[in-house]
Design an enzyme around this catalytic site. Structure first.
Site, PDB file in Angstrom:
ATOM      1  N   HIS A 137      46.391  28.524  37.060  1.00  0.00           N
ATOM      2  CA  HIS A 137      46.719  28.044  35.224  1.00  0.00           C
ATOM      3  C   HIS A 137      47.798  27.187  36.052  1.00  0.00           C
ATOM      4  O   HIS A 137      48.531  26.826  36.791  1.00  0.00           O
ATOM      5  CB  HIS A 137      47.746  29.432  34.965  1.00  0.00           C
ATOM      6  CG  HIS A 137      46.844  30.488  33.334  1.00  0.00           C
ATOM      7  ND1 HIS A 137      47.820  31.552  33.478  1.00  0.00           N
ATOM      8  CD2 HIS A 137      45.409  29.931  33.001  1.00  0.00           C
ATOM      9  CE1 HIS A 137      46.860  32.264  32.882  1.00  0.00           C
ATOM     10  NE2 HIS A 137      45.558  31.576  32.346  1.00  0.00           N
TER      11      HIS A 137
ATOM     12  N   CYS B 269      55.347  31.102  32.217  1.00  0.00           N
ATOM     13  CA  CYS B 269      53.606  32.898  30.676  1.00  0.00           C
ATOM     14  C   CYS B 269      54.506  33.380  30.263  1.00  0.00           C
ATOM     15  O   CYS B 269      53.819  34.147  29.239  1.00  0.00           O
ATOM     16  CB  CYS B 269      53.781  33.438  32.142  1.00  0.00           C
ATOM     17  SG  CYS B 269      52.965  32.466  33.916  1.00  0.00           S
TER      18      CYS B 269
HETATM   19  N1  ARG Z   1      48.492  38.361  34.577  1.00  0.00           N
HETATM   20  C1  ARG Z   1      47.898  37.570  33.931  1.00  0.00           C
HETATM   21  C2  ARG Z   1      46.743  36.978  34.010  1.00  0.00           C
HETATM   22  O1  ARG Z   1      46.480  37.312  35.645  1.00  0.00           O
HETATM   23  C3  ARG Z   1      49.212  36.134  33.996  1.00  0.00           C
HETATM   24  C4  ARG Z   1      49.439  35.508  33.111  1.00  0.00           C
HETATM   25  C5  ARG Z   1      50.593  34.342  34.107  1.00  0.00           C
HETATM   26  N2  ARG Z   1      50.672  33.670  32.717  1.00  0.00           N
HETATM   27  C6  ARG Z   1      50.804  32.414  32.611  1.00  0.00           C
HETATM   28  N3  ARG Z   1      51.489  31.285  31.571  1.00  0.00           N
HETATM   29  N4  ARG Z   1      50.593  31.499  33.898  1.00  0.00           N
HETATM   30  O2  ARG Z   1      45.652  36.708  33.242  1.00  0.00           O
END
Ligand code: ARG
Length: 261
Positions: A160, A254
């Protein structure tokens, strides 16, 4: 923010998630509470989303939408395990005073979008390569009426945008160059010549997954070196321990969906 009441790691959709290592649920709640209290003590208002059983990643509230000047571009999750989270976020925005735009393309909200109101007249930075589709960048530009700069992520550990880049204030960013393609690195260097540059160890410690109010930069305790880098750049680092959220592949940013009314 969304309390990690139902947080577990029961599926793996990013390289940080290991379903064989149990999460300490009580500790996750305790650490998350401390993050929320830290934001409140710094003078911020924190709204809560009700956690839903069976949606263990809901604690990563940043992924559910992206708002700019009162308009909300809704999320559409890449993986079916998280798909239903989008409805909870939509319900939050539609019962309050926001203009909500339903997306056609896959995008994971603030996971892959950030906004710098004071840079280049107001610019959106958007990541793609693992989750959000490039078509969603164009869609966001149409819905939000701000230029969107597309940045290609190349390292699956930084899946991300918010794991590799963060807004430090209205006009400057911190980022880890190697998470981006060579061309995207050139774009970032052109747009942000004064950026704070992170190294691999900072990124691995989730030091870029930070929330800043322009003065205070909230990051996790493991990211001590990144804290020193933002201090040298004139900000005040505030560290919060978030070991359990890292098991799901996330940290401070996150867990916090920023509202731009
Ligand atoms: N387990 C989640 C996923 O893989 C974690 C998300 C993390 N969030 C972020 N904003 N990077 O989607």
């Amino acid at each position: 923010m969304c309390p990690p009441e139902h947080f577990t790691v029961e599926y793996a959709i990013n390289p940080w998630m290991d379903i064989t290592v149990p999460v300490d649920a009580a500790l996750a709640v305790k650490q998350w509470d401390l993050l929320r209290n830290t934001l409140v003590e710094l003078g911020h208002t924190v709204h809560l989303l009700d956690p839903v059983a069976g949606l263990p990643d809901m604690v990563y509230a940043a992924n559910g939408a992206f708002s700019v000047d009162g308009t909300v571009y809704g999320a559409r999750f890449r993986y079916p395990q998280r798909a239903d989270e989008a409805d909870a976020h939509r319900a939050f925005y539609t019962r309050t005073d926001w203009k909500y735009e339903t997306p056609e393309h896959v995008n994971e909200g603030e996971g892959d979008f950030t906004y710098l109101p004071g840079a280049h007249g107001g610019v959106i930075l958007a990541g793609y390569g693992f989750r959000t589709e490039p078509a969603a960048h164009a869609e966001a530009q149409e819905m939000l009426g701000r230029p969107v700069v597309s940045l290609r992520l190349v390292d699956p550990a930084y899946y991300h945008l918010d794991t590799a880049l963060a807004a430090l204030d209205d006009h400057n960013v911190a980022y880890y160059p190697d998470a981006f393609s060579a061309a995207s690195q050139r774009v970032l260097a052109q747009l942000f010549p004064d950026a704070v540059l992170a190294d691999r160890a900072d990124a691995e410690a989730f030091g870029l997954n930070l929330v800043s109010d322009g003065r205070h930069v909230i990051l996790n305790t493991e990211a001590a070196a990144m804290g020193e880098k933002v201090r040298a750049a004139g900000y005040h680092p505030v560290h919060v321990e978030l070991t359990e959220l890292k098991r799901g592949g996330g940290s401070v940013k996150c867990a916090v969906a920023e509202l731009r009314p």
